[in-house]
Scaffold this motif. Structure first.
Motif, mmCIF file in Angstrom:
data_model
loop_
_atom_site.group_PDB
_atom_site.id
_atom_site.type_symbol
_atom_site.label_atom_id
_atom_site.label_comp_id
_atom_site.label_asym_id
_atom_site.label_seq_id
_atom_site.Cartn_x
_atom_site.Cartn_y
_atom_site.Cartn_z
ATOM 1 N N LEU A 43 0.798 -1.221 0.000
ATOM 2 C CA LEU A 43 0.000 0.000 0.000
ATOM 3 C C LEU A 43 0.837 1.280 0.000
ATOM 4 N N PRO A 44 1.922 1.367 0.776
ATOM 5 C CA PRO A 44 2.714 2.603 0.699
ATOM 6 C C PRO A 44 3.277 2.864 -0.705
ATOM 7 N N VAL A 45 3.729 1.821 -1.381
ATOM 8 C CA VAL A 45 4.267 1.984 -2.740
ATOM 9 C C VAL A 45 3.148 2.382 -3.700
ATOM 10 N N LEU A 46 2.026 1.690 -3.613
ATOM 11 C CA LEU A 46 0.897 2.004 -4.485
ATOM 12 C C LEU A 46 0.420 3.438 -4.263
ATOM 13 N N THR A 47 0.408 3.879 -3.009
ATOM 14 C CA THR A 47 -0.009 5.242 -2.683
ATOM 15 C C THR A 47 0.991 6.266 -3.212
ATOM 16 N N ALA A 48 2.263 6.009 -2.993
ATOM 17 C CA ALA A 48 3.293 6.961 -3.412
ATOM 18 C C ALA A 48 3.328 7.136 -4.925
ATOM 19 N N LEU A 49 2.994 6.094 -5.665
ATOM 20 C CA LEU A 49 3.101 6.125 -7.131
ATOM 21 C C LEU A 49 1.759 6.291 -7.830
ATOM 22 N N LYS A 50 0.684 6.464 -7.074
ATOM 23 C CA LYS A 50 -0.669 6.389 -7.634
ATOM 24 C C LYS A 50 -0.974 7.409 -8.713
ATOM 25 N N ASP A 51 -0.376 8.573 -8.669
ATOM 26 C CA ASP A 51 -0.700 9.618 -9.641
ATOM 27 C C ASP A 51 0.350 9.744 -10.739
ATOM 28 N N GLY A 52 1.026 8.639 -11.039
ATOM 29 C CA GLY A 52 2.005 8.652 -12.112
ATOM 30 C C GLY A 52 3.406 9.052 -11.687
ATOM 31 N N GLN A 53 3.623 9.185 -10.383
ATOM 32 C CA GLN A 53 4.951 9.543 -9.903
ATOM 33 C C GLN A 53 5.959 8.457 -10.264
ATOM 34 N N ARG A 54 7.204 8.870 -10.360
ATOM 35 C CA ARG A 54 8.329 7.958 -10.565
ATOM 36 C C ARG A 54 9.322 8.258 -9.459
ATOM 37 N N LEU A 55 9.549 7.266 -8.586
ATOM 38 C CA LEU A 55 10.434 7.459 -7.439
ATOM 39 C C LEU A 55 11.494 6.382 -7.410
ATOM 40 N N SER A 56 12.599 6.692 -6.767
ATOM 41 C CA SER A 56 13.667 5.711 -6.604
ATOM 42 C C SER A 56 13.324 4.748 -5.478
ATOM 43 N N GLN A 57 14.033 3.643 -5.457
ATOM 44 C CA GLN A 57 13.857 2.668 -4.373
ATOM 45 C C GLN A 57 14.143 3.327 -3.033
ATOM 46 N N THR A 58 15.160 4.173 -2.969
ATOM 47 C CA THR A 58 15.512 4.872 -1.730
ATOM 48 C C THR A 58 14.370 5.758 -1.267
ATOM 49 N N GLU A 59 13.780 6.511 -2.202
ATOM 50 C CA GLU A 59 12.663 7.383 -1.843
ATOM 51 C C GLU A 59 11.462 6.568 -1.368
ATOM 52 N N LEU A 60 11.203 5.459 -2.027
ATOM 53 C CA LEU A 60 10.077 4.607 -1.629
ATOM 54 C C LEU A 60 10.311 3.993 -0.249
ATOM 55 N N ALA A 61 11.538 3.555 0.013
ATOM 56 C CA ALA A 61 11.848 2.983 1.326
ATOM 57 C C ALA A 61 11.648 4.027 2.420
ATOM 58 N N ARG A 62 12.082 5.244 2.155
ATOM 59 C CA ARG A 62 11.906 6.330 3.126
ATOM 60 C C ARG A 62 10.410 6.606 3.329
ATOM 61 N N TRP A 63 9.657 6.680 2.238
ATOM 62 C CA TRP A 63 8.209 6.950 2.291
ATOM 63 C C TRP A 63 7.489 5.865 3.100
ATOM 64 N N ALA A 64 7.846 4.599 2.849
ATOM 65 C CA ALA A 64 7.179 3.478 3.503
ATOM 66 C C ALA A 64 7.727 3.192 4.896
ATOM 67 N N LYS A 65 8.831 3.855 5.243
ATOM 68 C CA LYS A 65 9.487 3.640 6.541
ATOM 69 C C LYS A 65 9.922 2.190 6.717
ATOM 70 N N VAL A 66 10.583 1.673 5.666
ATOM 71 C CA VAL A 66 11.150 0.326 5.723
ATOM 72 C C VAL A 66 12.613 0.395 5.299
ATOM 73 N N GLU A 67 13.347 -0.640 5.615
ATOM 74 C CA GLU A 67 14.753 -0.714 5.233
ATOM 75 C C GLU A 67 14.876 -0.981 3.732
ATOM 76 N N GLN A 68 16.022 -0.603 3.174
ATOM 77 C CA GLN A 68 16.275 -0.797 1.739
ATOM 78 C C GLN A 68 16.104 -2.246 1.277
ATOM 79 N N PRO A 69 16.672 -3.235 1.990
ATOM 80 C CA PRO A 69 16.507 -4.616 1.524
ATOM 81 C C PRO A 69 15.038 -5.053 1.480
ATOM 82 N N THR A 70 14.255 -4.591 2.452
ATOM 83 C CA THR A 70 12.829 -4.916 2.470
ATOM 84 C C THR A 70 12.139 -4.324 1.248
ATOM 85 N N MET A 71 12.456 -3.067 0.937
ATOM 86 C CA MET A 71 11.851 -2.419 -0.231
ATOM 87 C C MET A 71 12.321 -3.101 -1.507
#
Length: 150
Positions: A43-71
């Motif tokens: 859900l955090p990834v789907l929410t962050a990208l829902k309006d056509g955004q393009r984000l890096s794995q690092t940005e998504l991990a920060r947004w979702a509050k998870v570690e890089q390997p988890t993301m």
């Protein structure tokens, strides 16, 4: 031998309920979202990208509050399942930008409907005033939790 707090009753503390509610919501959400090819952890990834955004794995991990390997693992599964695509980041050759596929975007409205219904189900019997109070209190507790995080 350490002293044991015989008066400790987890049923009298909110943390017990937050934990049980979170686990229950995850199970219920996963069951309800499965037919759409989504999972609650996404859900955090789907929410962050829902309006056509393009984000890096690092940005998504920060947004979702998870570690890089988890993301990284989540994005690999989402890519395998046709939910996200990767494209080279024009500003950083070492990185790629993640975006939702057309198929994932097409399924998002149905996913939101599932989540809306889930929220209605879990707050059944609460008045709108009680719901407003609950949300207000939960926001305050979340702010406290986030202030304690390293």
């Amino acid at each position: 031998m350490a002293d044991i707090d015989d008066d400790w009753d987890p049923l009298r503390h909110p943390g017990h309920y937050f934990s049980r509610i979170a686990r229950g919501l995850g199970r219920i959400g996963d069951a309800r979202l499965r037919s759409l090819g989504f999972a609650t952890a996404q859900l955090p990834v789907l929410t962050a990208l829902k309006d056509g955004q393009r984000l890096s794995q690092t940005e998504l991990a920060r947004w979702a509050k998870v570690e890089q390997p988890t993301m990284a693992q989540m994005l690999a599964r989402m890519e395998r399942d046709g939910l996200v695509t990767r494209a080279p980041d024009p500003h950083d050759r070492r990185s790629s930008l993640i975006s939702l596929t057309d198929e994932a975007r097409a399924r998002l409205p149905a996913g939101r409907a599932v989540l809306r219904q889930g929220n209605a189900d879990i707050t059944s019997g609460l008045s709108s005033e009680e719901l407003d109070t609950l949300v207000s209190l939960l926001k305050r507790v979340l702010a406290n939790v986030e202030a304690l995080e390293p």
